[in-house]
Structures are given as structure tokens and as C-alpha cells.
Design a protein around this motif. Structure first.
Motif, PDB file in Angstrom:
ATOM      1  N   GLY A   1       0.815  -1.213   0.000  1.00 52.39           N
ATOM      2  CA  GLY A   1       0.000   0.000   0.000  1.00 52.39           C
ATOM      3  C   GLY A   1       0.844   1.256   0.000  1.00 52.39           C
ATOM      4  O   GLY A   1       0.569   2.211  -0.736  1.00 52.39           O
ATOM      5  N   GLU A   2       1.896   1.251   0.802  1.00 52.23           N
ATOM      6  CA  GLU A   2       2.771   2.429   0.884  1.00 52.23           C
ATOM      7  C   GLU A   2       3.570   2.618  -0.402  1.00 52.23           C
ATOM      8  O   GLU A   2       3.773   3.753  -0.850  1.00 52.23           O
ATOM      9  N   ILE A   3       4.003   1.522  -0.993  1.00 55.26           N
ATOM     10  CA  ILE A   3       4.797   1.615  -2.224  1.00 55.26           C
ATOM     11  C   ILE A   3       3.937   2.106  -3.382  1.00 55.26           C
ATOM     12  O   ILE A   3       4.353   2.972  -4.164  1.00 55.26           O
ATOM     13  N   LEU A   4       2.732   1.552  -3.514  1.00 54.95           N
ATOM     14  CA  LEU A   4       1.832   2.025  -4.564  1.00 54.95           C
ATOM     15  C   LEU A   4       1.524   3.509  -4.376  1.00 54.95           C
ATOM     16  O   LEU A   4       1.484   4.278  -5.344  1.00 54.95           O
ATOM     17  N   ASP A   5       1.317   3.903  -3.123  1.00 53.28           N
ATOM     18  CA  ASP A   5       1.036   5.303  -2.830  1.00 53.28           C
ATOM     19  C   ASP A   5       2.203   6.190  -3.263  1.00 53.28           C
ATOM     20  O   ASP A   5       2.009   7.260  -3.856  1.00 53.28           O
ATOM     21  N   ASP A   6       3.425   5.732  -3.005  1.00 55.82           N
ATOM     22  CA  ASP A   6       4.606   6.501  -3.387  1.00 55.82           C
ATOM     23  C   ASP A   6       4.710   6.641  -4.901  1.00 55.82           C
ATOM     24  O   ASP A   6       5.005   7.733  -5.423  1.00 55.82           O
ATOM     25  N   ILE A   7       4.461   5.532  -5.618  1.00 54.81           N
ATOM     26  CA  ILE A   7       4.542   5.574  -7.087  1.00 54.81           C
ATOM     27  C   ILE A   7       3.440   6.462  -7.655  1.00 54.81           C
ATOM     28  O   ILE A   7       3.663   7.226  -8.616  1.00 54.81           O
ATOM     29  N   ILE A   8       2.254   6.406  -7.065  1.00 55.89           N
ATOM     30  CA  ILE A   8       1.149   7.263  -7.512  1.00 55.89           C
ATOM     31  C   ILE A   8       1.507   8.733  -7.319  1.00 55.89           C
ATOM     32  O   ILE A   8       1.280   9.571  -8.204  1.00 55.89           O
ATOM     33  N   ASN A   9       2.101   9.056  -6.181  1.00 57.17           N
ATOM     34  CA  ASN A   9       2.473  10.447  -5.912  1.00 57.17           C
ATOM     35  C   ASN A   9       3.564  10.936  -6.869  1.00 57.17           C
ATOM     36  O   ASN A   9       3.570  12.106  -7.279  1.00 57.17           O
ATOM     37  N   GLN A  10       4.483  10.031  -7.244  1.00 59.22           N
ATOM     38  CA  GLN A  10       5.551  10.419  -8.165  1.00 59.22           C
ATOM     39  C   GLN A  10       5.057  10.591  -9.591  1.00 59.22           C
ATOM     40  O   GLN A  10       5.559  11.432 -10.338  1.00 59.22           O
ATOM     41  N   SER A  11       4.100   9.756  -9.986  1.00 64.03           N
ATOM     42  CA  SER A  11       3.734   9.661 -11.410  1.00 64.03           C
ATOM     43  C   SER A  11       2.380  10.260 -11.759  1.00 64.03           C
ATOM     44  O   SER A  11       2.063  10.409 -12.941  1.00 64.03           O
ATOM     45  N   ALA A  12       1.565  10.570 -10.748  1.00 68.18           N
ATOM     46  CA  ALA A  12       0.183  11.009 -10.959  1.00 68.18           C
ATOM     47  C   ALA A  12      -0.654   9.935 -11.635  1.00 68.18           C
ATOM     48  O   ALA A  12      -1.614  10.225 -12.357  1.00 68.18           O
ATOM     49  N   ALA A  13      -0.300   8.659 -11.422  1.00 69.80           N
ATOM     50  CA  ALA A  13      -1.113   7.555 -11.957  1.00 69.80           C
ATOM     51  C   ALA A  13      -2.523   7.644 -11.395  1.00 69.80           C
ATOM     52  O   ALA A  13      -2.718   8.001 -10.223  1.00 69.80           O
ATOM     53  N   ASP A  14      -3.493   7.329 -12.237  1.00 69.79           N
ATOM     54  CA  ASP A  14      -4.883   7.381 -11.764  1.00 69.79           C
ATOM     55  C   ASP A  14      -5.597   6.037 -11.901  1.00 69.79           C
ATOM     56  O   ASP A  14      -6.806   5.941 -11.680  1.00 69.79           O
ATOM     57  N   MET A  15      -4.842   4.994 -12.284  1.00 66.74           N
ATOM     58  CA  MET A  15      -5.411   3.655 -12.376  1.00 66.74           C
ATOM     59  C   MET A  15      -4.400   2.638 -11.852  1.00 66.74           C
ATOM     60  O   MET A  15      -3.192   2.787 -12.079  1.00 66.74           O
ATOM     61  N   VAL A  16      -4.909   1.612 -11.172  1.00 64.30           N
ATOM     62  CA  VAL A  16      -4.079   0.500 -10.714  1.00 64.30           C
ATOM     63  C   VAL A  16      -4.793  -0.795 -11.078  1.00 64.30           C
ATOM     64  O   VAL A  16      -6.006  -0.930 -10.846  1.00 64.30           O
ATOM     65  N   MET A  17      -4.057  -1.725 -11.665  1.00 64.31           N
ATOM     66  CA  MET A  17      -4.644  -2.993 -12.083  1.00 64.31           C
ATOM     67  C   MET A  17      -3.803  -4.151 -11.568  1.00 64.31           C
ATOM     68  O   MET A  17      -2.575  -4.070 -11.537  1.00 64.31           O
ATOM     69  N   TRP A  18      -4.468  -5.220 -11.151  1.00 67.25           N
ATOM     70  CA  TRP A  18      -3.770  -6.429 -10.724  1.00 67.25           C
ATOM     71  C   TRP A  18      -4.640  -7.645 -10.958  1.00 67.25           C
ATOM     72  O   TRP A  18      -5.844  -7.522 -11.207  1.00 67.25           O
ATOM     73  N   ASN A  19      -4.010  -8.798 -10.899  1.00 66.54           N
ATOM     74  CA  ASN A  19      -4.733 -10.067 -10.994  1.00 66.54           C
ATOM     75  C   ASN A  19      -4.943 -10.618  -9.588  1.00 66.54           C
ATOM     76  O   ASN A  19      -4.052 -10.543  -8.747  1.00 66.54           O
ATOM     77  N   ARG A  20      -6.110 -11.165  -9.360  1.00 61.95           N
ATOM     78  CA  ARG A  20      -6.501 -11.544  -8.010  1.00 61.95           C
ATOM     79  C   ARG A  20      -5.685 -12.702  -7.445  1.00 61.95           C
ATOM     80  O   ARG A  20      -5.200 -13.560  -8.175  1.00 61.95           O
ATOM     81  N   ARG A  21      -5.551 -12.699  -6.122  1.00 63.03           N
ATOM     82  CA  ARG A  21      -4.959 -13.807  -5.390  1.00 63.03           C
ATOM     83  C   ARG A  21      -5.940 -14.189  -4.280  1.00 63.03           C
ATOM     84  O   ARG A  21      -6.845 -13.420  -3.957  1.00 63.03           O
ATOM     85  N   TYR A  22      -5.729 -15.348  -3.667  1.00 59.14           N
ATOM     86  CA  TYR A  22      -6.825 -15.931  -2.890  1.00 59.14           C
ATOM     87  C   TYR A  22      -6.461 -16.358  -1.475  1.00 59.14           C
ATOM     88  O   TYR A  22      -7.341 -16.767  -0.721  1.00 59.14           O
ATOM     89  N   ALA A  23      -5.178 -16.301  -1.084  1.00 57.32           N
ATOM     90  CA  ALA A  23      -4.824 -16.578   0.298  1.00 57.32           C
ATOM     91  C   ALA A  23      -5.430 -15.494   1.183  1.00 57.32           C
ATOM     92  O   ALA A  23      -5.524 -14.326   0.779  1.00 57.32           O
ATOM     93  N   GLY A  24      -5.839 -15.868   2.397  1.00 59.61           N
ATOM     94  CA  GLY A  24      -6.617 -14.971   3.237  1.00 59.61           C
ATOM     95  C   GLY A  24      -5.975 -13.631   3.509  1.00 59.61           C
ATOM     96  O   GLY A  24      -6.595 -12.569   3.321  1.00 59.61           O
ATOM     97  N   ASP A  25      -4.707 -13.614   3.967  1.00 61.59           N
ATOM     98  CA  ASP A  25      -4.084 -12.338   4.300  1.00 61.59           C
ATOM     99  C   ASP A  25      -3.852 -11.493   3.057  1.00 61.59           C
ATOM    100  O   ASP A  25      -3.952 -10.259   3.102  1.00 61.59           O
TER     101      ASP A  25
END
Length: 476
Positions: free
Chosen positions: A84-108
Motif C-alpha cells: 500500500g505504501e509503495i503504490l502510494d509513493d509511485i502514484i504520488n511520483q507519477s500522478a497515476a490514476d489507475m491500478v490494475m492487478w490479478n486476483r490472489r486468494y490466500a486470506g491475508d
């Protein structure tokens, strides 16, 4: 001058999907026309770290992914920390407005993803996730009463109406790369490779890591071995009896849909092989509904089982020194190659649990650390299956005989001779039962029981009776 929608980049967060082909998150990101930031995060706020063998594989798999992205004009950003912190840092640096990922299923992992998605959406970012590593979502196949299937056969029969067997998504040939300077680690910074000792060197000759290696393994398997898979998959002495695709699947270097698609021209011949893909799907159903699958008995009546704590016996099992050649061959294969034949996995697991009365969780931990195909669902579900504590499990009183299993599935002793060379000169009559060999036979083969090769650490018949008595006691 105002920004246009395509000026803002889109972040593609790679996880266990280390490939370009049939990668929905990457494909959809490319379709937007936005500059793409490809990132892999070595997460530090996880419930369970990767095992040593998985870290070794990950290092090389990320290297292959980085080269593949370079080839289409992109770059892989590597960062270590809280996602969460790393994505936030990259968003702040780049002004990205979309994030995409493929789902995972382990509980945590699901919990972290949900929290990150919620936080980003609250900031008016677009967040999209996709199914990429399963043929169907673990929640999609329901019983008539609305629950989930706890027995594999009816599950797989019903699942076939829900699985996605559409054509895989082709890999993008080019990417609109985000050219801004985003800080990145190097793989060497993460020290994923083992050093003291460097046992990765002995694993390397057995594998061709990355999507190209995965597809070559699949092609080779479908070019002949699949024809006899139903029988040969039980023979550890046959080098090509199985596909050996499991580590590629576990790391997302190939998708189950790509495998299914490759088999579609000969679905009848491949049906037994595809059923094993079904077992993997079923394991994820169990993990989804029981996030603690690797640490808690699925059937809580096993909570009363009188496990024994015997570190010497556990170490003898781990190091392939039990005195039972078929078991020892399997454990040494695991240590030398990072993989163990599936038939042998059942036998070695049964031996630990039932001959030694050691908690199945100890075996699951060892496999988690030493398997290159360590998978959060398959590993835990399989150990619970052998223990009898899992869903649709083999009953506890089914106890594999460690020497008759060897005689049946390694009849000439070739598998044992390969991994237990100190008894290689024994004739096949005694290769699985060296304790029965006459002294002159042992002398000729250069075997000194208790010195060059251990005597059995437990006797089969008394150990079996002890296991059955323990099971009965836990039910009283």
C-alpha cells in the motif's frame, strides 16, 4: 494546458502472474493507451514468507519477466516494503490514476488487496482486478444449497459449467512505457538466492525457469508422455511420466487457461491430466473458505490427535535417512531438485504422519520451504488429504506401506538407485527392503546397515498399529 486522460499512467501490479501472455491486468492496462508502470513488490507485511526454494525461483523468474518487458519497450520496477505504501509513493511520483492487478486468494493477501483497493478508490483512483490464475473463481461453483463443494468429484463435475476455457490473451507486442524516473531496487538488493550454502546451484540444472521454459515443458509433455499419463504419473522412475509444470503454475509463468487451450485438440487423451488442474482449482476453493488451511485442521475433530514431538525422527525424514529407501529417495529428490514426484509425496507424507506420528504441519512447513512449486492452496490441501484431516481426505487409517509402494511403482529400483546411491548395488529383490538382504548380498553391494545406510528408524507393522491406536484414542 490540461492533462488528457492518457497523460496519467496506469500501474500494473505483478504478483504470482509473472508472464506477459494471458495476463488480463497487463492486457487491459495496455488497451487504455496510458503509459504503463509495471511493478513487483516484495511485500514485507505478509503472514508467511516465501520458502527458500520459492525465493530462488522468484529471483530467476523476475529476471525473465524483466527481460520480457524490456523487449516490448517497458521496464519492471522492483520495490520492497508494504504494498500500500509503495503504490502510494509511485502514484504520488507519477500522478497515476489507475491500478490494475490479478486476483490472489490466500486470506491475508485478500485482506491486504481489499484494504488497498478501498483506500485508492476513496482517493478517486480507478482500481480493477482480474481472474488470471484459476479457471473459475473459488466462490463461483456452489452446491444446490448455496454452499461450497467439500468432495472433489462432484465439485469438478459442477465446475466444468463455470470454468473459463476461452482462448488465452496474446502477449502485448508493445507498451506505452511511462518514462518518468521511478525508483527501483535491484534483485541483488533482495538477496533471494541462497548463499550459505548455495544449494541453488544444484536446483538449476533441473529447471528452465520462465514462461518460455513453461511452454516448452507443456509442448514436450503433450508431444507424447500425456498419452500414458494415467498410468505413468505413478512411476517416479519414469523421467517424463509427469508434466513438471507445477512450479511454473505456482509462479504464474503459465496460466491454467493456456494449458487447457493447448490440450483442447486432444481433450480425451488429456482428461486425466486436466483433472489434476481441477484438483488445483479445488484446493483454492478450500483455501478461500478456510484461510488457515496450512495451520489448522480442516476437520476439527483432529485437534485431539496425540501427535509426538520427535526432532530426531523429523530430521531423519527431512534428510532422507529413515532406512526406508523409497521414502529416502523422495526426500533426497526434494532436496536435490526442489521437487518431488506426486506418488512419492503421498508416501513420504504418510510416513511422517502415520509411521512417525509427527504433526502434518511439520511436513507442510518443510515442503513450503523446499519445494519450487510451493503453493499456498495445493501444499496445505494435499498434506491435510494424507493426514485424513482435510476435505475429501484419504481416511487416516489408509497407511501407505513404504516398501510395497516402492516395489509397485519403482519395480526395478531405478528411482531409489538414483537418489540413494549407497545401496545402488543391491539387487531389485532387496532394493526396497535392504534389512531383509542376506549378509553376503549386503557385503557384495558394499552396504553396512546402520553405518553406510541406516536401519529403519521404526518397524512398519508396530508403527502402523501405533498409528491406528492413536487414531482410535483421538476418537474416544
Amino acid at each position: 494546458m490540461t492533462d488528457t486522460p492518457t497523460d496519467h499512467p496506469v500501474i500494473v501490479w505483478f504478483r504470482r502472474d509473472l508472464r506477459l501472455s494471458d495476463n488480463p491486468a497487463l492486457s487491459e492496462a495496455v488497451k487504455t493507451g496510458k503509459p504503463v508502470i509495471a511493478v513487483y513488490v516484495m511485500e514485507t507485511d505478509v503472514a508467511r514468507e516465501l520458502g527458500g526454494a520459492s525465493k530462488w525461483w522468484l529471483h530467476h523468474s523476475l529476471t525473465k519477466l524483466s527481460h520480457a518487458l524490456d523487449a516490448i519497450g517497458s521496464k519492471l520496477i522492483l520495490r520492497r516494503g508494504k504494498a500500500g505504501e509503495i503504490l502510494d509513493d509511485i502514484i504520488n511520483q507519477s500522478a497515476a490514476d489507475m491500478v490494475m492487478w490479478n486476483r490472489r486468494y490466500a486470506g491475508d493477501a485478500r485482506e491486504r488487496d481489499a484494504a488497498i483497493k478501498s483506500t485508492l478508490k476513496d482517493r478517486d483512483l480507478t482500481v480493477k482486478s482480474y481472474r488470471a490464475n484459476l479457471l473459475s473463481e473459488p466462490w463461483s461453483v456452489e452446491t444446490k444449497s448455496g454452499g461450497y463443494y467439500k468432495v472433489f468429484t462432484p465439485y469438478w463435475r459442477a465446475a466444468k459449467d463455470f470454468i473459463d476455457v476461452s482462448d488465452p490473451i496474446p502477449a502485448p507486442t508493445s507498451v506505452n512505457h511511462y518514462g518518468g524516473g521511478i525508483k527501483t531496487d535491484t534483485l541483488d538488493d533482495w538477496t533471494l538466492l541462497p548463499t550459505k550454502p548455495d544449494w541453488g546451484e544444484k536446483l538449476a540444472p533441473h529447471w528452465s525457469i520462465g514462461p518460455e521454459g513453461a511452454h516448452k515443458a507443456l509442448e514436450s509433455f503433450l508431444d507424447g508422455p500425456v498419452e500414458n499419463y494415467a498410468d505413468d504419473r505413478n512411476r517416479p522412475d519414469y523421467e517424463d511420466g509427469t508434466s513438471r509444470l507445477s512450479p511454473h503454475l505456482a509462479n504464474g509463468e503459465i496460466s491454467p487457461r493456456e494449458i487447457w487451450h493447448a490440450c483442447k485438440d486432444n481433450e480425451y487423451t488429456s482428461r486425466k491430466f486436466l483433472t489434476e488442474i481441477g484438483w488445483r482449482e479445488f484446493s483454492y476453493v478450500l483455501l478461500f473458505h478456510h484461510p488457515d488451511l496450512a495451520s489448522a485442521n480442516y476437520k476439527d475433530d483432529f485437534d485431539k490427535f496425540p501427535w509426538e514431538s520427535n526432532q530426531d525422527a523429523l530430521k531423519a525424514w527431512q534428510h532422507g535417512k529413515t532406512g526406508y529407501p523409497f521414502v529416502d529417495a523422495g526426500m533426497r529428490q526434494l532436496w536435490q531438485t526442489g521437487w518431488q514426484h506426486n506418488r512419492v509425496r503421498m508416501v513420504t507424507a504418510s510416513f511422517l504422519i502415520k509411521h512417525l506420528l509427527i504433526d502434518w504441519r511439520e511436513g507442510e512447513k518443510w515442503f513450503h520451504d523446499t519445494l519450487v512449486d510451493a503453493d499456498p492452496a495445493s501444499n496445505a490441501a494435499s498434506w491435510q488429504w494424507v493426514a485424513g484431516s482435510g476435505a475429501d481426505a484419504s481416511p487416516y487409517f489408509r497407511i501407505f506401506n513404504p516398501f510395497t509402494q516402492g516395489e509397485k511403482f519403482d519395480p526395478n529400483g531405478d528411482y531409489v538407485r538414483k537418489y540413494v546411491p549407497e545401496i545402488a548395488k543391491l539387487p531389485k529383490k532387496y532394493i526396497h527392503r535392504p534389512w531383509e538382504a542376506p549378509q553376503n548380498v549386503l557385503d557384495y553391494a558394499g552396504v553396512k546397515l546402520g553405518k553406510t545406510y541406516p536401519k529403519p528408524i521404526v518397524e512398519h507393522k508396530p508403527a502402523r498399529e501405533r498409528a491406528l491406536a492413536a487414531y482410535k484414542e483421538s476418537r474416544s
